[in-house]
Design a protein around this motif. Structure first.
Motif, PDB file in Angstrom:
ATOM      1  N   ALA A   1       0.837  -1.196   0.000  1.00  0.00           N
ATOM      2  CA  ALA A   1       0.000   0.000   0.000  1.00  0.00           C
ATOM      3  C   ALA A   1       0.872   1.246   0.000  1.00  0.00           C
ATOM      4  N   GLU A   2       0.598   2.135  -0.935  1.00  0.00           N
ATOM      5  CA  GLU A   2       1.318   3.401  -1.009  1.00  0.00           C
ATOM      6  C   GLU A   2       0.349   4.540  -0.732  1.00  0.00           C
ATOM      7  N   PRO A   3       0.799   5.562  -0.034  1.00  0.00           N
ATOM      8  CA  PRO A   3      -0.108   6.707   0.188  1.00  0.00           C
ATOM      9  C   PRO A   3      -0.408   7.388  -1.137  1.00  0.00           C
ATOM     10  N   PRO A   4      -1.645   7.771  -1.346  1.00  0.00           N
ATOM     11  CA  PRO A   4      -1.983   8.442  -2.613  1.00  0.00           C
ATOM     12  C   PRO A   4      -1.344   9.814  -2.693  1.00  0.00           C
ATOM     13  N   ALA A   5      -1.164  10.272  -3.917  1.00  0.00           N
ATOM     14  CA  ALA A   5      -0.582  11.604  -4.125  1.00  0.00           C
ATOM     15  C   ALA A   5      -1.540  12.659  -3.580  1.00  0.00           C
TER      16      ALA A   5
ATOM     17  N   THR B   1     -10.263   3.318 -14.847  1.00  0.00           N
ATOM     18  CA  THR B   1     -11.652   3.687 -14.604  1.00  0.00           C
ATOM     19  C   THR B   1     -12.269   2.831 -13.502  1.00  0.00           C
ATOM     20  N   LEU B   2     -12.025   1.530 -13.545  1.00  0.00           N
ATOM     21  CA  LEU B   2     -12.542   0.646 -12.496  1.00  0.00           C
ATOM     22  C   LEU B   2     -11.936   0.967 -11.144  1.00  0.00           C
ATOM     23  N   ALA B   3     -10.634   1.259 -11.127  1.00  0.00           N
ATOM     24  CA  ALA B   3      -9.974   1.594  -9.860  1.00  0.00           C
ATOM     25  C   ALA B   3     -10.594   2.843  -9.251  1.00  0.00           C
TER      26      ALA B   3
ATOM     27  N   PRO C   1      -6.472   2.352  -5.546  1.00  0.00           N
ATOM     28  CA  PRO C   1      -5.331   2.924  -6.272  1.00  0.00           C
ATOM     29  C   PRO C   1      -5.275   2.402  -7.702  1.00  0.00           C
ATOM     30  N   ILE C   2      -4.879   3.244  -8.615  1.00  0.00           N
ATOM     31  CA  ILE C   2      -4.713   2.809 -10.003  1.00  0.00           C
ATOM     32  C   ILE C   2      -3.518   1.867 -10.078  1.00  0.00           C
TER      33      ILE C   2
ATOM     34  N   GLN D   1     -13.481  15.855 -10.043  1.00  0.00           N
ATOM     35  CA  GLN D   1     -12.979  15.548 -11.380  1.00  0.00           C
ATOM     36  C   GLN D   1     -11.472  15.791 -11.462  1.00  0.00           C
ATOM     37  N   LEU D   2     -11.044  16.964 -10.983  1.00  0.00           N
ATOM     38  CA  LEU D   2      -9.619  17.282 -11.058  1.00  0.00           C
ATOM     39  C   LEU D   2      -8.806  16.364 -10.160  1.00  0.00           C
ATOM     40  N   ARG D   3      -9.392  15.950  -9.021  1.00  0.00           N
ATOM     41  CA  ARG D   3      -8.681  15.020  -8.133  1.00  0.00           C
ATOM     42  C   ARG D   3      -8.455  13.675  -8.818  1.00  0.00           C
ATOM     43  N   PHE D   4      -9.468  13.176  -9.501  1.00  0.00           N
ATOM     44  CA  PHE D   4      -9.333  11.901 -10.222  1.00  0.00           C
ATOM     45  C   PHE D   4      -8.285  12.010 -11.333  1.00  0.00           C
ATOM     46  N   LEU D   5      -8.352  13.091 -12.099  1.00  0.00           N
ATOM     47  CA  LEU D   5      -7.408  13.265 -13.199  1.00  0.00           C
ATOM     48  C   LEU D   5      -5.979  13.420 -12.680  1.00  0.00           C
ATOM     49  N   HIS D   6      -5.827  14.100 -11.550  1.00  0.00           N
ATOM     50  CA  HIS D   6      -4.493  14.291 -10.984  1.00  0.00           C
ATOM     51  C   HIS D   6      -3.896  12.963 -10.522  1.00  0.00           C
ATOM     52  N   LEU D   7      -4.712  12.118  -9.865  1.00  0.00           N
ATOM     53  CA  LEU D   7      -4.220  10.807  -9.431  1.00  0.00           C
ATOM     54  C   LEU D   7      -3.755   9.966 -10.621  1.00  0.00           C
ATOM     55  N   ASN D   8      -4.520  10.007 -11.693  1.00  0.00           N
ATOM     56  CA  ASN D   8      -4.147   9.255 -12.894  1.00  0.00           C
ATOM     57  C   ASN D   8      -2.870   9.816 -13.519  1.00  0.00           C
ATOM     58  N   ALA D   9      -2.746  11.140 -13.581  1.00  0.00           N
ATOM     59  CA  ALA D   9      -1.557  11.754 -14.173  1.00  0.00           C
ATOM     60  C   ALA D   9      -0.311  11.485 -13.340  1.00  0.00           C
TER      61      ALA D   9
END
Length: 983
Positions: A42-46, A317-319, A325-326, A347-355
C-alpha cells in the motif's frame, strides 16, 4: 570427423533450433513495469496540488459505485453491439446505447488479441508482451499490480463465473467461483449455461461487491462457424437477455440503497472474418465497451456516439470507480465521461491521481522523461491545478474559477493522452544479448551448411567435418576466452534483466563452447575450400557439369523469397510469393519436357549404359544395382532424353500435359481460400461452400473428395490398411455429418446427430491402426528381413495415416486442398520426376516449395487469427492440452508435413542409392535454414518498425515452427539413411 551428410545436416538443424529458441526468448521482450509496489504494498496516494498551503485532501476519494458487475463476452466485436447485428439481435442493449443511462465506447485492443493477454490488459492497464500468445495455453498466476488484487486488499468480496483463465491468473482472490475451460471450442452452449445458472441466486444476494462473468460461447461459434454464422444471432439474443436481467436487478437494488451500481459490458478481443483472432485486423482489435449506471444522467435527445478509446483505459476507470489505487503499471487514462457528473474538484482530483501514476511510470522507464511532452504538460497542469485550489478555497462561485477549472481539466486530459502514448512507445525492452547469441548460432550453422555443399553432395554423401582439430587449436581457446570475458562484462554491467545471463555458468559455458567450435569449423572449411580451389558447384563429382535452368530458378527463387521477408507487405502477402514460385516452376518443367521431347541432341552423352524400359520398378533397380544407374542419382552429368521415348502413347501425352494440369490445380486452389490481408475480405469459393445455403453442394464435394483421396492413397497400401483407410474416410464423412457440416442422403433436417465425438474417435482408431501397421512393417524390414519392399510399403502406410488424420481435421470445404495435394504428388511422381530423372536435391526443393504453397492453399497466413483452433478438439469431449496442441499444430502445418513425409516415402521407394536420403536431408536443412537465418537478421534490424508486433512477430513464430518441423524431418531422414546403410 567423418559424418554422413544426412547426420551432419540433422545435427546442424538441432543446433539451429537451439539458436532460434534463444533468439525468440530474447526477442519477445518484457513490457514496461513499475519498480514500486512489486508486492502490492500500500502506497499513500498523491496529495492534491496546492499553491503555498498544504493540501487538505490526502486520501483516496470514496468509491463512486457500490457494486460493480463486469460482463465480459469473449469475441464481442464492436459491430455486434453498435452495428446492424446489435440493432437486430440485442434490442435492450441498443436501447441503453441510444437512450439509456450509459456511456458507449469502441475499445481498441493491442496485440496479441488472445484472451489471457487481454484479461491482463483489462485488469492491469498494461500492455502484455507478444509472447503471451504462447502463455495463453497455460496461464500463470498474475503477480503484476492489478485491480483484482487491489480490490481484495481493500476487503472487496468478489465472485467469478466463466473462463477458468481468470482463476489461474487470480488464484485465491474470489470468495466464490466456477471456472470452465476456454479451449474446448466445440462447446458454445454448456460453457455459457454454466455461467448463467448461478445468476438468479447471486443477484438476490447482497454479500458481494464485484461480480465477474466471462461468457465464451460467442467466441467458440466464431472459431467453428465464423462471424456470419446464424448461430451468432442466437447467441447475441441470449447475451442481451442476460444483460437485461442483470441491469434490472441492479436498478431494483439501487431503489433500496440509493447508491448507484455499475454494469460493464465489454469484450476481450474481436473476431476476424474467418472467425479467428490473434493479430491486427480491425475486426479483431475493435471491441465493444459499455458502462451502464444510473449515475450517468442523460437528457432527452442526448445522442451519444461510441467514442474510440484504448482497452487499457478500463483498469484506471474501475480503480477510480471502486475507490482503489490505479495499478502501478497501467498505461491507460481515466474514461472521463464516467466522472463528468461529479463536482469539479472531484474531477480534477481523479485526473491528478491518474496523471501522477502515469508520470511515475514514465520516470521509471524513460531516462529522458523530463523531455517528454506529456511530462511537461503534466507539470503545467499540476501548477494550474494548485492555482485553482487556491481560488476554490477563497471563493467557491465565480466565473474565473469555472473557466480555470475547465482549462485545468482540458490540460489534464491532454497530458493523460500524451503520457499514455509515450508509455505505449516504451512498451518493449529487447534482450539484445540473448538475441545476439541466438543469431550467431544460426548464422554459423548456415555458413557451415553452405561451405559443406561440395562434400555433402558427393557420391558417397559423406564429408569430413573439421571439428576435432579446431577444438584443440589456439583459435578455439582464444575465441572461448573472448566470449567468456564478454559474457562476464555484459552480465555484470547490464541494467535490465537478461535471460542468457540468468542461465547457469555450466549451461552458458556449453553454449560458448558450441559457438567457438562452430566458428573454428567454419574457418577451417573456408581455409580448405580456398586452399583446394573447391568452390561451390552443383555437381562436385563432375566439375564440368553445368547448372540447368531449373537449378538457376531454384536458386533465384530461394534468394528472392529470402529478400522479400524484409518488407511487411511481402510478409502479409507471402502466399503470393509462393504461388508465383510454384507456377514458375511448372513453366520451367514444361520447358524442360518440351525441350527433351522435341529439341534433344541425340549425341548427348548417356549417364549410364543401361536404359530402363518404362518406369523403373524398385525390384529391378535392386537387382541391377551393379549395372544400372539410379534414376534419382543426385550427381548425374546430364539427363537421358531417351527415357521419354520409352513411354507409351498416352503416358507421353500425360508427361507433356502434366505441368499444365498442375498449373490448373494451383489456380483452382487459389480461388478456394482468400488469405493474406489485402484480399482476405473478398468472398471466395470456401466461403460460398461453407454457407448454410450450400450445404448440399458441400456434401457432394466432400464425398467426392474422400473417394478420390482413397483412390490416390490406397494403391500402395496393404490390404489391411486399405480396409482401414476406407472405413476411416467413411468415418470422416460421418463426423462432419454429425456436427452438421454436411448432410447424409437420408438426413432431411439440419439437426446435429451428436457432437461427433464418437465418430471422430472412430477415425482416430483407424489413424493409429494404419500408423501402427506402417511402423511395424518399417521395423520388420530393418530388424528381421531387411526387405526393401516391406520398408516402402511401411513408409507409404505411415504417410497414408497422416493423410487420413488431415482429412479428419480439415474442414469440409478444404478437402479439395488435400485431394489436389495428392493428385499433384501422383502426377509429378509418375510423369515428371521419373521420366526426367531429376536428382534428389531438385526433388527435395520441389517438395519444400509445394509444401509451403499448400500451407497457404489451406487458407493459412502469417496471421495468428487464421489458425483453426477447432481442429484441436476433434474427438475430444474435454480440453486436454497435449492432444489439442498437437492436433492444432498438425492441422495448421499439414501441407509442409505431408509433402515432407511424401518426400521420405518417394526417395526410399524409388532409389537404390543409399546417398539419396542423405542428399535430401542436407538439401532440406539448407533450404529451410536460408529464410530462418535471413528473417532473424531482418527482424533484429527492424525491431523498432511500426509493424513489428502486428506483422513481423507472428511470422517469427511461424518460422520457429517451420524449423522444428525441419528438425523432425531431418532426424527421420537420418534414421532412414542409417537403416539403408545397414541393409
Amino acid at each position: 570427423m567423418r559424418l554422413g551428410s544426412g547426420t551432419f545436416a540433422a545435427c546442424c538443424v538441432v543446433i539451429e533450433v537451439l539458436g532460434v529458441a534463444l533468439f525468440l526468448r530474447g526477442f519477445f521482450p518484457a513490457p514496461v513495469r513499475s519498480s514500486s509496489r512489486t508486492e502490492h504494498q500500500a502506497e499513500p496516494p498523491a496529495p492534491e496540488p496546492s499553491a503555498g498551503a498544504s493540501s487538505n485532501w490526502t486520501k483516496l476519494p470514496p468509491p463512486l459505485f457500490r457494486k460493480v458487475v463486469i460482463m465480459l463476452i469473449d469475441g464481442l466485436r464492436d459491430d455486434f453491439v453498435f452495428g446492424s447485428k446489435g440493432v437486430k439481435y440485442m434490442p435492450y442493449t441498443t436501447y441503453l446505447v441510444e437512450k439509456g443511462a450509459s456511456h458507449s465506447f469502441v475499445a481498441e485492443a493491442k496485440l496479441p488479441t488472445v484472451t489471457m493477454p487481454r484479461i491482463k490488459a483489462l485488469m492491469t492497464g498494461s500492455l502484455p508482451g507478444f509472447i503471451d500468445v504462447v502463455r495463453n495455453l497455460n496461464s500463470p498466476a498474475l503477480l503484476e499490480d492489478n485491480v483484482i488484487t487491489q480490490a481484495k486488499a481493500a476487503g472487496k468480496r468478489m465472485i467469478f463465473y466463466g473462463d477458468e483463465t481468470w482463476v489461474k491468473l487470480f488464484p485465491k482472490h474470489f470468495v466464490e467461483y466456477d471456472g470452465t475451460t476456454s479451449f474446448f471450442v466445440s462447446d458454445y452452449t454448456e460453457v455459457d449455461d454454466n455461467v448463467t445458472r448461478h445468476l438468479d441466486k447471486v443477484l438476490q444476494r447482497g454479500d458481494w461487491d464485484v461480480l465477474i462473468l466471462h461468457y465464451l460461447g460467442l467466441d467458440h461459434i466464431g472459431h467453428v462457424s465464423g462471424p456470419s454464422s446464424p448461430l451468432i444471432g442466437h447467441k447475441l439474443r441470449e447475451m442481451d437477455s442476460i444483460l437485461m436481467k442483470i441491469h434490472t436487478s441492479l436498478l431494483s437494488e439501487e431503489r433500496e440503497t440509493l447508491v448507484p451500481n455499475l454494469l460493464v459490458l465489454c469484450g476481450d478481443h474481436g473476431m476476424s472474418e474467418t472467425g479467428g483472432h490473434g493479430a491486427s485486423s480491425v475486426e479483431e482489435l475493435n471491441t465493444a465497451l459499455m458502462l451502464i449506471s444510473s449515475a450517468f444522467e442523460r437528457k432527452p435527445g442526448d445522442i451519444r456516439r461510441p467514442k474510440h478509446v484504448q482497452q487499457t483505459d478500463l483498469a484506471a476507470t474501475l480503480a477510480i470507480g471502486l475507490g482503489l489505487p490505479i495499478p502501478a503499471n497501467s498505461v491507460g487514462s481515466l474514461l472521463f465521461p464516467t466522472v463528468e457528473g461529479r463536482p469539479v474538484r472531484e474531477q480534477l482530483r481523479f485526473l491528478h491521481l491518474n496523471a501522477v501514476q502515469l508520470s511515475k511510470l514514465l520516470q521509471e522507464n524513460a531516462p529522458s522523461y523530463k523531455k517528454e511532452p506529456g511530462f511537461e504538460q503534466f507539470k503545467m497542469s499540476e501548477r494550474l491545478h494548485g492555482n485553482w485550489i487556491r481560488l476554490y478555497l477563497e471563493e467557491n462561485n465565480s466565473e474565473v474559477l469555472f473557466n480555470l477549472g475547465a482549462k485545468v481539466r482540458r490540460q489534464y486530459l491532454d497530458a493523460l493522452r500524451t503520457l499514455s502514448l509515450s508509455l505505449s512507445r516504451q512498451v518493449a525492452q529487447y534482450d539484445i544479448y540473448s538475441m545476439l547469441v541466438g543469431t550467431v548460432m544460426v548464422l554459423e550453422v548456415l555458413a557451415l551448411l553452405l561451405l559443406s555443399i561440395p562434400q555433402a553432395l558427393n557420391n558417397k554423401a559423406e564429408l569430413e567435418v573439421p571439428l576435432w582439430s579446431p577444438v584443440f587449436s589456439l583459435l578455439f581457446y582464444l575465441t572461448f576466452l573472448v566470449l567468456s570475458a564478454l559474457h562476464v562484462i555484459v552480465c555484470t554491467s547490464a541494467e535490465s534483466s537478461c535471460y542468457f545471463c540468468g542461465l547457469s555458468w555450466l549451461t552458458a559455458g556449453g553454449v560458448m563452447v558450441l559457438i567457438s567450435a562452430l566458428l573454428c569449423a567454419v574457418m577451417s572449411a573456408l581455409a580448405e575450400m580456398f586452399a583446394g580451389g573447391k568452390f561451390l558447384s552443383k555437381n562436385p563429382a563432375h566439375p564440368k557439369a553445368q547448372w540447368s535452368e531449373l537449378d538457376v530458378l531454384i536458386l533465384l527463387g530461394t534468394m528472392g523469397h529470402m529478400l522479400s521477408l524484409g518488407a511487411s507487405s511481402f510478409i502479409e502477402e507471402e502466399h503470393q510469393t509462393w504461388y508465383f514460385l510454384v507456377n514458375t516452376l511448372c513453366l520451367a518443367l514444361c520447358h524442360e519436357i518440351y525441350r527433351n521431347c522435341f529439341l534433344r541432341d541425340d549425341c548427348e552423352p548417356q549417364p549410364c549404359s543401361h536404359v530402363e524400359e518404362g518406369f523403373v520398378s524398385t525390384a529391378a533397380a535392386l537387382r541391377d544395382r551393379s549395372t544400372c544407374c539410379n534414376v534419382l542419382e543426385p550427381h548425374r552429368v546430364s539427363k537421358n532424353p531417351t527415357a521419354l521415348d520409352t513411354l507409351r502413347g498416352y503416358e507421353k501425352w500425360m508427361v507433356l500435359a502434366s505441368p499444365w494440369v498442375i498449373l490448373t490445380c494451383c489456380r483452382l486452389l487459389r480461388s478456394l481460400n482468400q488469405t493474406g490481408v489485402q484480399w482476405a475480405h473478398r468472398p471466395d469459393l470456401g466461403h460460398w461452400l461453407a454457407s448454410s445455403d450450400h450445404k448440399a453442394e458441400l456434401s457432394v464435394l466432400a464425398a467426392l473428395s474422400l473417394i478420390v483421396i482413397f483412390a490416390l492413397v490406397q494403391r500402395r497400401c496393404s490390404l489391411t490398411s486399405k480396409v482401414a483407410m476406407a472405413l476411416g474416410l467413411l468415418g470422416v464423412y460421418c463426423y462432419r455429418a454429425a456436427i452438421g457440416n454436411v448432410l447424409f442422403p437420408w438426413q432431411r433436417d439440419s439437426k446435429d446427430i451428436s457432437k461427433g465425438v464418437i465418430e471422430a474417435r472412430f477415425v482416430h482408431v483407424f489413424v493409429l491402426g494404419i500408423l501402427f501397421t506402417g511402423t511395424k512393417d518399417l521395423l520388420k524390414s530393418q530388424v528381421i528381413a531387411a526387405d526393401f519392399t516391406i520398408k516402402t510399403v511401411g513408409l507409404w502406410e505411415i504417410y497414408s495415416g497422416l493423410v487420413l488424420l488431415a482429412a479428419l481435421l480439415f474442414r469440409p470445404h478444404n478437402l479439395p486442398v488435400l485431394v489436389f495435394s495428392l493428385l499433384i504428388q501422383t502426377i509429378m511422381t509418375k510423369f515428371i520426376w521419373k521420366p526426367l530423372r531429376h536428382d534428389a536435391a531438385e526433388i527435395t526443393i520441389m517438395h519444400y516449395w509445394f509444401g509451403q504453397a499448400f500451407f497457404y492453399f489451406q487458407g493459412n497466413s502469417n496471421n495468428i487469427a487464421t489458425v483453426d483452433i477447432s481442429a484441436g478438439f476433434v474427438g475430444l469431449d474435454t480440453y486436454m492440452e497435449v492432444p489439442a496442441v498437437f492436433l492444432t499444430a498438425f492441422a495448421t502445418f499439414a501441407g509442409p508435413v505431408l509433402w515432407a513425409s511424401h518426400l521420405v516415402s518417394f526417395l526410399s521407394s524409388e532409389t537404390s542409392s543409399g546417398s539419396a536420403l542423405s542428399h535430401a536431408c542436407f538439401c532440406y536443412a539448407l533450404i529451410c535454414s536460408f529464410p530462418v537465418s535471413a528473417y532473424i537478421v531482418l527482424v533484429t534490424s527492424l525491431r523498432y518498425h511500426l509493424f513489428i508486433w502486428s506483422v513481423f512477430s507472428p511470422k517469427l513464430l511461424y518460422e520457429g515452427m517451420h524449423i522444428l518441423i525441419t528438425a523432425a524431418v531431418c532426424v527421420f531422414f537420418t534414421a532412414m539413411d542409417q537403416t539403408n546403410t545397414q541393409s
